[in-house]
Structures are given as structure tokens and as C-alpha cells.
Scaffold this active site. Structure first.
Site, PDB file in Angstrom:
ATOM      1  N   GLY A  90       0.822  -1.215   0.000  1.00  0.00           N
ATOM      2  CA  GLY A  90       0.000   0.000   0.000  1.00  0.00           C
ATOM      3  C   GLY A  90       0.853   1.262   0.000  1.00  0.00           C
ATOM      4  CG  ASP A 312       1.056  -0.712  10.557  1.00  0.00           C
ATOM      5  OD1 ASP A 312      -0.104  -0.677  10.092  1.00  0.00           O
ATOM      6  OD2 ASP A 312       2.024  -0.158   9.998  1.00  0.00           O
ATOM      7  NE  ARG A 343      -3.019  -5.989   9.307  1.00  0.00           N
ATOM      8  CZ  ARG A 343      -1.943  -5.263   9.045  1.00  0.00           C
ATOM      9  NH1 ARG A 343      -1.747  -4.112   9.665  1.00  0.00           N
ATOM     10  NH2 ARG A 343      -1.047  -5.697   8.181  1.00  0.00           N
TER      11      ARG A 343
HETATM   12  C1  S3P Z   1       2.480   3.638   6.363  1.00  0.00           C
HETATM   13  C2  S3P Z   1       1.375   4.233   6.890  1.00  0.00           C
HETATM   14  C3  S3P Z   1       0.285   3.483   7.537  1.00  0.00           C
HETATM   15  C4  S3P Z   1       0.715   2.091   7.940  1.00  0.00           C
HETATM   16  C5  S3P Z   1       1.453   1.401   6.837  1.00  0.00           C
HETATM   17  C6  S3P Z   1       2.695   2.184   6.450  1.00  0.00           C
HETATM   18  C7  S3P Z   1       3.508   4.474   5.705  1.00  0.00           C
HETATM   19  O1  S3P Z   1      -0.798   3.358   6.638  1.00  0.00           O
HETATM   20  O2  S3P Z   1      -0.400   1.323   8.326  1.00  0.00           O
HETATM   21  O3  S3P Z   1       1.847   0.098   7.249  1.00  0.00           O
HETATM   22  O4  S3P Z   1       4.612   3.989   5.430  1.00  0.00           O
HETATM   23  O5  S3P Z   1       3.223   5.657   5.461  1.00  0.00           O
HETATM   24  P1  S3P Z   1      -1.912   4.532   6.482  1.00  0.00           P
HETATM   25  O6  S3P Z   1      -1.235   5.729   5.967  1.00  0.00           O
HETATM   26  O7  S3P Z   1      -2.906   3.980   5.510  1.00  0.00           O
HETATM   27  O8  S3P Z   1      -2.486   4.705   7.853  1.00  0.00           O
END
Ligand code: S3P
Length: 426
Positions: A90, A312, A343
Site C-alpha cells: 500500500g 500496525d 484486521r
Molecule cells: C504507512 C502508513 C500506515 C501504515 C502502513 C505504512 C507508511 O498506513 O499502516 O503500514 O509507510 O506511510 P496509512 O497511511 O494507511 O495509515
């Protein structure tokens, strides 16, 4: 999994932070000069980021935990001849969209089946407002996505969800836009992008939750040492606290205050833990060692602005809570539904199979402790953090736990089982 043991002992070096490793590749690729990254996380997600930037024409050398990026500036990125595949990541897809939005070419982004279910409008919406042309399945909500970038206008944008990925995508677009982009962040999220901009000699400011970034900046290559990932350390912090006869040391853990919610929760639960921060070690992220031992824990309530600082870590906090006396309530955590899996469902369903007293709520879960966990057959559903949580559960369960799809763990912690093996007192 059947780990016969008599507790945990010794020390492990926590592998590099996933969020920071991704950003090191991205900023190294848009900077001018040679960036050397040490203690890079060679997990599958970060390897996807390297593969995408190679397809954008960046020369990147990678061996073990060292990456060398030969950046030629953002204008040197080239239209990719193939689709950019982000795998399970993501962070890769959301942040790269911010970069591609300002590039005058066309790219197609795809990922695995989990990525195909994760919401993208949160990023696509503001980037289109800035002038990018982005299309995708269900009006741009899901992959495959296509991005045609070009000239961007700056915006002022209030984040509707506490998401560092959304914030970072807008920052990366804002760096290429006319004027000053402002992002209002109602709840503070991880600030690795902002710190990385400073490390690459750029400018970004945060005035009481309003982040401002000027367009047209260029970046200078630098050398980085990635601190260990506190989100990976969290599994061993939990193991150290709940496995009887344990006393362990976790070395080189990133202690960025936007990420240390797990430490606050462990302290509040009563964990016997001490932290030794390092003196400045030449990079922009605070780091240190954490000592933890078997502890009597009590239930806590976790909600509000604590959530983004430990989002997380909620799967492993759920497991911790099964071993604490009393009730643990996790609320305001609806974002859990749009992670690598839903989750709330995967944590609750899999822990229930092991005998935990846990119920899902609309925005979190409620866990009643203290329960002993049985063996059983459980599944990661391709979610690395669910796989690791269930593996730690097997260290305290009465019977064998069989875990389906353990391979997902390689997304963020390829040496996870080696580290368990290293700490086990046999
Ligand atoms: C992350 C931000 C978080 C986190 C992901 C990594 C990042 O997600 O849950 O594992 O590296 O910016 P969200 O921005 O969707 O909260």
C-alpha cells in the site's frame, strides 16, 4: 508450528523500518547523485518499490541490506514500458502516485489481490484536484490504475483519515506543484516523509498540524542508515512480555515518537521494559535498544489519537491482551478494516479459533483476559502481521498451531522465524 522451549533469551537486531526503506528508494530516485542506504529492509514490499523505480529508469544496485541509488533528479524519470507492479504494498502504490502525478507521462499501476481491495480514492481524489489524470476500476477506487501526470496546482487539503500514506502522496505531488501545498492533519501520523525531505536537503514545515511544502524543490543525494522497524520489534516485545521465563534485548529499534504507541501501551499494561536511546548516530530518526522480560499485564483502553501511533501493532496488542488480566478495549480503529486484510475480522476470527475471549466491534475489538490459548489451525490470509501474531501465539499455546500461508511474513520480516529460533531457550 511446535516450538518446544523454556523461555526466550538473548538479543536480536531488528531489521530495517519498512516505511523508511520505501521512502529511501523514492527520495534517492528523485534526488541528484548517489544515495547509499544501509540496513535497508529487503522484504518483499520494499523490493516492489525498487522494481517500480527501476522501471521508471532509475539505476539501483541492491545487495542484502545495502542499496545504492544513482539518482538523476525527478525530471529524469522515464515513462515505464511495462506496468508498475506494487505487489502487496500500500505504501508503494499510494506514494508513487504522488510522484507520478507530476510526471508528464503515462503509467499503469497494479498489485496483488489484497491491493485490489484497498481504497485508493483517498489518494486519487486530492491528486486529481491538483491536476493529475487518474483512472481506475470503480472510478479510481481500485487497481488497476492509470496515471497521466503533468503540471500541478498546489492545494490546501484537510486529511479526512489519519493516514501517513495520503499525507505523503500529497507532499510528493506538492513538491512538483506551483506554489505552496498545505495539508492539515487533524491527528498526527508518522512523519518519515518530512524527516526524509530534510535529509535530502529539502524543506517542509509543520505548524501545529499544518504541513506546508513549496513546489519546485530539488533534492541532493545523501547516505542513510535505516533504523530497525518498531512494528517488527513489536512482535518480540510482546513475546518477551508474555512467554514465561523470558528476558530479551531488541537492538536498533526506531523510536520516532509518531510510532512509539506500542511502548506506551506496554508500559500502561505493566510490562517490565527499559529503553536505552542511542546518542545521535548520523541519521534523522531516533533509535535505541529495548530490554523486556516476562511481565504481569493488565488490560487497557486504546482509542483516539493513540491509534495512528500504533495502528500496525493492533494485531499483536490483541494477542497481548489475551494474556492480561481484565478487559482491553480498542476503539476508533476502523482503519483496520482497510489494511492488508480486514484486521478486525482476521484478528478476532483467528484468535477465537485458539480460545481467546475476543469480540469485534464496529471500530475495534474487546478482549477479556486472561485466557490460555489452545492449539488449532489458523490462517494469515496473506497478511504478514496476522501471520507473525499467530506465530507468537504458538509460543504460549497449549497445543500445536498450524499456520496456513506463513510465507506472507516475508513482506516485512524475512528473518522472523530465524529470530524466533535464535531467542528460544531449548
Ligand atoms: C504507512 C502508513 C500506515 C501504515 C502502513 C505504512 C507508511 O498506513 O499502516 O503500514 O509507510 O506511510 P496509512 O497511511 O494507511 O495509515
Amino acid at each position: 508450528m511446535n516450538f518446544t522451549h523454556n523461555g526466550l533469551s538473548g538479543e536480536i537486531h531488528i531489521p530495517g523500518d519498512k516505511s523508511i526503506s520505501h521512502r529511501s528508494i523514492m527520495f534517492g530516485s528523485i534526488a541528484k547523485g548517489k544515495t547509499v542506504v544501509k540496513n535497508f529492509l529487503a522484504g518483499e514490499d520494499c523490493l516492489s518499490t525498487i522494481a517500480c523505480f527501476r522501471k521508471l529508469g532509475v539505476k539501483i544496485e541492491h545487495e542484502d541490506q545495502t542499496v545504492i541509488i544513482h539518482g538523476e533528479g525527478i525530471d529524469a524519470l522515464k515513462e515505464p514500458e511495462e506496468v508498475l507492479d506494487v505487489g502487496n504494498s500500500g505504501t508503494t502504490i499510494r506514494l508513487i502516485m504522488g510522484i507520478l502525478s507530476g510526471r508528464p507521462f503515462h503509467s499503469v499501476l497494479i498489485g496483488d489481490s489484497s491491493i485490489g481491495k484497498r481504497p485508493m480514492t483517498r489518494v486519487v481524489g486530492p491528486l486529481k484536484e491538483m491536476g493529475a489524470k487518474i483512472e481506475g476500476r470503480q472510478s479510481g477506487e481500485f487497481t488497476p490504475l492509470s496515471v497521466t501526470g503533468g503540471e500541478l496546482e498546489s492545494i490546501t487539503y484537510t486529511l479526512p483519515v489519519a493516514s501517513a500514506q495520503v499525507k505523503s502522496a500529497i507532499i510528493l505531488a506538492g513538491l512538483q506543484a506551483k506554489g505552496t501545498t498545505k495539508i492539515i492533519e487533524p491527528e498526527k501520523t508518522r512523519d518519515h516523509t518530512e524527516r526524509m525531505i530534510h535529509a535530502f536537503s529539502g524543506n517542509v514545515s509543520n505548524d501545529n498540524g499544518t504541513i506546508s511544502v513549496e513546489g519546485g524543490q530539488s533534492f541532493t543525494a545523501t547516505n542513510l542508515i535505516v533504523p530497525g522497524d518498531i512494528s517488527s520489534a513489536a512482535f518480540f516485545l510482546a513475546a518477551g512480555a508474555i512467554v514465561p521465563n523470558s528476558k530479551i534485548v531488541l537492538k536498533n529499534v526506531g523510536l520516532n515518537p509518531t510510532r512509539t504507541g506500542i511502548i506506551d501501551v506496554l508500559k500502561e499494561m505493566g510490562a517490565k521494559m527499559t529503553i536505552e536511546p542511542y546518542e545521535s548516530n548520523g541519521h534523522e530518526e531516533p533509535t535505541g535498544d529495548i530490554f523486556i522480560e516476562t511481565s504481569e499485564l493488565k488490560g487497557v483502553t486504546i482509542d483516539g489519537d493513540k491509534i495512528p501511533r500504533l495502528i500496525d501493532e493492533i494485531p499483536i496488542i490483541a494477542l497481548l491482551s489475551t494474556q492480561a488480566t481484565g478487559k482491553t478495549i480498542i476503539k476508533d480503529a476502523q482503519e483496520l478494516k482497510v489494511k492488508e486484510t480486514n484486521r478486525i475480522d482476521t484478528v478476532v476470527n483467528e484468535l477465537k479459533k485458539l480460545g481467546a475471549n475476543i469480540e469485534a466491534t464496529d471500530d475495534g475489538m474487546i478482549i477479556e483476559g486472561q485466557t490460555s490459548l489452545s492449539g488449532g489451525t489458523v490462517e494469515s490470509y496473506g497478511d504478514h502481521r496476522i501471520g507473525m501474531m499467530l506465530s507468537i501465539a504458538s509460543l504460549i499455546s497449549d497445543g500445536d498451531i498450524e499456520l496456513y500461508q506463513p510465507d506472507a511474513i516475508a513482506v516485512s520480516y524475512p528473518s522472523f522465524f530465524d529470530h524466533i529460533d535464535h531467542l528460544l531457550v531449548k
